[in-house]
Write a protein that holds these residues in place. Structure first.
Motif, PDB file in Angstrom:
ATOM      1  N   GLY A   1      42.692  -2.727  -8.546  1.00  0.00           N
ATOM      2  CA  GLY A   1      41.754  -1.691  -8.945  1.00  0.00           C
ATOM      3  C   GLY A   1      40.671  -1.410  -7.871  1.00  0.00           C
ATOM      4  N   ASP A   2      39.900  -0.251  -8.200  1.00  0.00           N
ATOM      5  CA  ASP A   2      38.882  -0.180  -7.478  1.00  0.00           C
ATOM      6  C   ASP A   2      37.417   0.278  -8.010  1.00  0.00           C
ATOM      7  N   GLY A   3      37.276  -0.050  -9.336  1.00  0.00           N
ATOM      8  CA  GLY A   3      36.098   0.285  -9.861  1.00  0.00           C
ATOM      9  C   GLY A   3      35.181  -0.743  -9.886  1.00  0.00           C
ATOM     10  N   PRO A   4      33.814  -0.651 -10.373  1.00  0.00           N
ATOM     11  CA  PRO A   4      32.949  -1.723  -9.964  1.00  0.00           C
ATOM     12  C   PRO A   4      33.120  -2.816 -10.912  1.00  0.00           C
ATOM     13  N   ILE A   5      32.780  -4.222 -10.472  1.00  0.00           N
ATOM     14  CA  ILE A   5      33.127  -5.092 -11.516  1.00  0.00           C
ATOM     15  C   ILE A   5      31.421  -5.687 -12.094  1.00  0.00           C
ATOM     16  N   GLY A   6      31.583  -6.378 -13.052  1.00  0.00           N
ATOM     17  CA  GLY A   6      30.301  -6.827 -13.775  1.00  0.00           C
ATOM     18  C   GLY A   6      29.867  -5.650 -14.701  1.00  0.00           C
ATOM     19  N   GLY A   7      28.584  -5.658 -15.022  1.00  0.00           N
ATOM     20  CA  GLY A   7      27.930  -4.693 -16.064  1.00  0.00           C
ATOM     21  C   GLY A   7      27.067  -5.427 -16.952  1.00  0.00           C
ATOM     22  N   PRO A   8      26.610  -4.603 -17.805  1.00  0.00           N
ATOM     23  CA  PRO A   8      25.228  -5.357 -18.736  1.00  0.00           C
ATOM     24  C   PRO A   8      25.908  -6.598 -19.324  1.00  0.00           C
ATOM     25  N   GLY A   9      25.001  -7.435 -19.154  1.00  0.00           N
ATOM     26  CA  GLY A   9      25.286  -8.833 -19.733  1.00  0.00           C
ATOM     27  C   GLY A   9      26.571  -9.615 -18.981  1.00  0.00           C
ATOM     28  N   GLN A  10      26.993  -9.122 -17.743  1.00  0.00           N
ATOM     29  CA  GLN A  10      28.082 -10.069 -17.142  1.00  0.00           C
ATOM     30  C   GLN A  10      27.343 -10.517 -15.842  1.00  0.00           C
ATOM     31  N   VAL A  11      27.914 -11.733 -15.636  1.00  0.00           N
ATOM     32  CA  VAL A  11      27.405 -12.418 -14.195  1.00  0.00           C
ATOM     33  C   VAL A  11      28.353 -12.432 -13.052  1.00  0.00           C
ATOM     34  N   VAL A  12      28.024 -12.045 -11.874  1.00  0.00           N
ATOM     35  CA  VAL A  12      28.633 -11.748 -10.936  1.00  0.00           C
ATOM     36  C   VAL A  12      28.326 -12.827  -9.634  1.00  0.00           C
TER      37      VAL A  12
END
Length: 294
Positions: free
Chosen positions: A124-135
């Protein structure tokens, strides 16, 4: 369900073709040239596996528009090679692949790199992470040590940056350097800036870290600090540990020109760690659609 290499799809061309068609079209073939579903299967020995589109009048097979297009390797060997790579946690060398499926080294090399291209598509090619997510972001160096060289110049190390979402996907890149601008480019193109960013003490992350709404936290490896509660980059380090075992134990040397494909291979297996080998292999087949290499 895990892989059973005695399955007829790995030894019978007709069954292999039916399996791939089921994965790609689920019983409803679509023309890869024009997108029409007004297609019919052609008859006769010379037309085996071929379809004719009633709209654009082009012929096609299940290989058309995939990494398998125009390959003379039988489909059952494509399937077997895909399943072997899906199940091999630390990779599979082309030499070993060739011995296992009964093809030359050149053919096995061809297969393996095209399967890695399909793995990249499955990531896939969408962004990883998001609100409340730790990268977590971390970098490592791939290549031989100067003390081990027999002669000649000091070997050039290749730099790899990995972005790993805790409990989610990883995404790895070969970069020219670890300067702040390079790291920022990798991060902002691949990570949702609502995420929380975790890194080590590398100062290249300081400026871009301010752009993350969840904040930027770092541990100091130079001071022997590897975790401070939830603040750590150990998930990325775990990814590197498996990748390095593949480099040292399986591939031994990775060409700089193809390093990004090997990274996609290890990313795919990490991203599908909760899948069975069978489901992972089927995802790779779908990832190869629209990614033909010439």
């Amino acid at each position: 369900m895990n892989i059973n290499i005695t399955d007829p799809i790995f030894h019978d061309e007709a069954k292999a073709q039916a399996h791939i068609e089921a994965q790609r079209w689920n019983g409803e073939p679509v023309c890869p040239h024009c997108g029409s579903d007004r297609v019919r299967r052609m008859k006769g020995k010379t037309q085996a596996g071929m379809f004719l589109c009633n709209d654009c009048r082009d012929k096609f097979t299940v290989r058309t528009g995939t990494v398998m297009e125009r390959s003379h390797v039988p489909l059952h060997k494509w399937l077997l090679a895909t399943h072997i790579m899906a199940a091999s946690k630390k990779g599979m060398s082309a030499a070993q692949m060739g011995r296992m499926i009964g093809v030359s080294y050149k053919t096995a090399w061809f297969l393996c790199h095209r399967i890695r291209e399909a793995m990249d598509g499955a990531n896939g090619d969408g962004p990883i992470g998001g609100p409340g997510q730790v990268v977590e972001a971390d970098e490592t160096y791939v290549g031989g040590k100067a003390k081990n060289r027999a002669w000649g110049a000091i070997p050039k190390k290749k730099i790899v940056v990995s972005l790993v979402e805790r409990g989610g996907h990883s995404r790895s890149f070969h970069v020219a350097n670890v300067h702040a601008n390079t790291l920022r480019g990798v991060l902002v193109q691949n990570v949702d800036r609502a995420s929380t960013l975790m890194t080590d003490e590398n100062r290249g992350y300081i400026t871009v870290g301010r752009e993350f709404k969840g904040g930027h936290y770092a541990v100091n490896h130079k001071a022997a600090q590897y975790a401070n509660g939830l603040f750590h980059s150990n998930t990325a380090e775990n990814f590197f540990s498996i990748f390095k075992r593949g480099v040292v134990g399986t591939y031994h040397h990775l060409s700089e020109a193809h390093l990004h494909r090997y990274l996609a291979e290890f990313d795919l297996r990490a991203n599908t760690r909760d899948m069975s080998d069978q489901d992972r292999a089927d995802a790779i087949i779908l990832g190869g659609i629209g990614r033909r290499l010439t």
